[in-house]
Design a protein around this motif. Structure first.
Motif, PDB file in Angstrom:
ATOM      1  N   LYS A 165      35.324  71.564  19.295  1.00 51.38           N
ATOM      2  CA  LYS A 165      34.768  70.206  19.927  1.00 51.38           C
ATOM      3  C   LYS A 165      34.636  69.228  18.731  1.00 51.38           C
ATOM      4  CE  LYS A 165      34.363  72.053  23.945  1.00 51.38           C
ATOM      5  NZ  LYS A 165      35.483  71.908  24.999  1.00 51.38           N
ATOM      6  N   CYS A 170      22.517  71.082  22.256  1.00 54.74           N
ATOM      7  CA  CYS A 170      24.024  71.102  22.310  1.00 54.74           C
ATOM      8  C   CYS A 170      24.383  71.057  23.608  1.00 54.74           C
ATOM      9  CB  CYS A 170      24.237  72.561  21.511  1.00 54.74           C
ATOM     10  SG  CYS A 170      26.017  72.830  21.384  1.00 54.74           S
ATOM     11  N   HIS A 171      25.628  70.281  23.832  1.00 55.39           N
ATOM     12  CA  HIS A 171      26.230  70.129  25.127  1.00 55.39           C
ATOM     13  C   HIS A 171      27.084  71.181  25.519  1.00 55.39           C
ATOM     14  CE1 HIS A 171      24.731  65.975  25.280  1.00 55.39           C
ATOM     15  NE2 HIS A 171      25.243  65.443  24.143  1.00 55.39           N
ATOM     16  N   PHE A 172      27.338  72.081  24.404  1.00 55.97           N
ATOM     17  CA  PHE A 172      28.397  73.055  24.827  1.00 55.97           C
ATOM     18  C   PHE A 172      27.613  74.548  24.885  1.00 55.97           C
ATOM     19  CE2 PHE A 172      30.103  69.816  21.971  1.00 55.97           C
ATOM     20  CZ  PHE A 172      30.832  69.356  22.766  1.00 55.97           C
ATOM     21  N   ARG A 213      27.464  72.800  15.645  1.00 54.19           N
ATOM     22  CA  ARG A 213      28.709  72.465  16.448  1.00 54.19           C
ATOM     23  C   ARG A 213      29.922  72.923  15.430  1.00 54.19           C
ATOM     24  NH1 ARG A 213      29.257  66.689  18.547  1.00 54.19           N
ATOM     25  NH2 ARG A 213      31.284  67.392  19.033  1.00 54.19           N
ATOM     26  N   ASN A 255      18.948  74.374  21.116  1.00 54.54           N
ATOM     27  CA  ASN A 255      18.354  72.947  20.796  1.00 54.54           C
ATOM     28  C   ASN A 255      18.029  72.985  19.318  1.00 54.54           C
ATOM     29  OD1 ASN A 255      17.927  71.939  23.522  1.00 54.54           O
ATOM     30  ND2 ASN A 255      16.682  73.773  23.933  1.00 54.54           N
TER      31      ASN A 255
END
Length: 108
Positions: free
Chosen positions: A43, A19-21, A36, A25
């Motif tokens: 987002k 997850c980019h935020f 998300r 994982n």
């Protein structure tokens, strides 16, 4: 059967998707997108169909949001403007279709 999980595992093997935020994982893209939507709703992109003519898919069955987190939805919704006739469109597909149908001479 989770087609997304199958596709992703066949392309990416056993690697995890980050997850980019946050630090989490996931094994599948589907799990990441559900995470998300639940944990980082600000987002998640808005559903272009919902903004345009309406979306037949339910909020829970879709990765995109039907809830506006944007304060000025009208500005977001009409962000594709035709420079030939000044009409506005809610998504790129509708804008490009308009150009190809109504302004064939200006489309390469």
């Amino acid at each position: 059967y989770d087609l997304d999980a199958h596709w992703f595992s066949s392309k990416c093997g056993d690697s995890l998707i980050a997850c980019h935020f946050c630090e989490m994982n996931f094994q599948t893209k589907s799990d990441l997108m559900k995470h998300r939507k639940h944990n980082h709703p600000e987002k998640v992109n808005l559903c272009q169909n919902f903004l345009g003519d309406g979306c037949n898919l339910g909020e829970d069955a879709f990765w995109f949001s039907h809830k506006s987190t944007i304060s000025n939805i009208d500005t977001y919704m009409w962000n594709f403007k035709c420079t030939d006739c000044d009409k506005h469109f809610g998504n790129r597909f509708k804008f490009m279709h308009h150009r190809k149908e109504d302004h064939k001479e200006s489309v390469p």
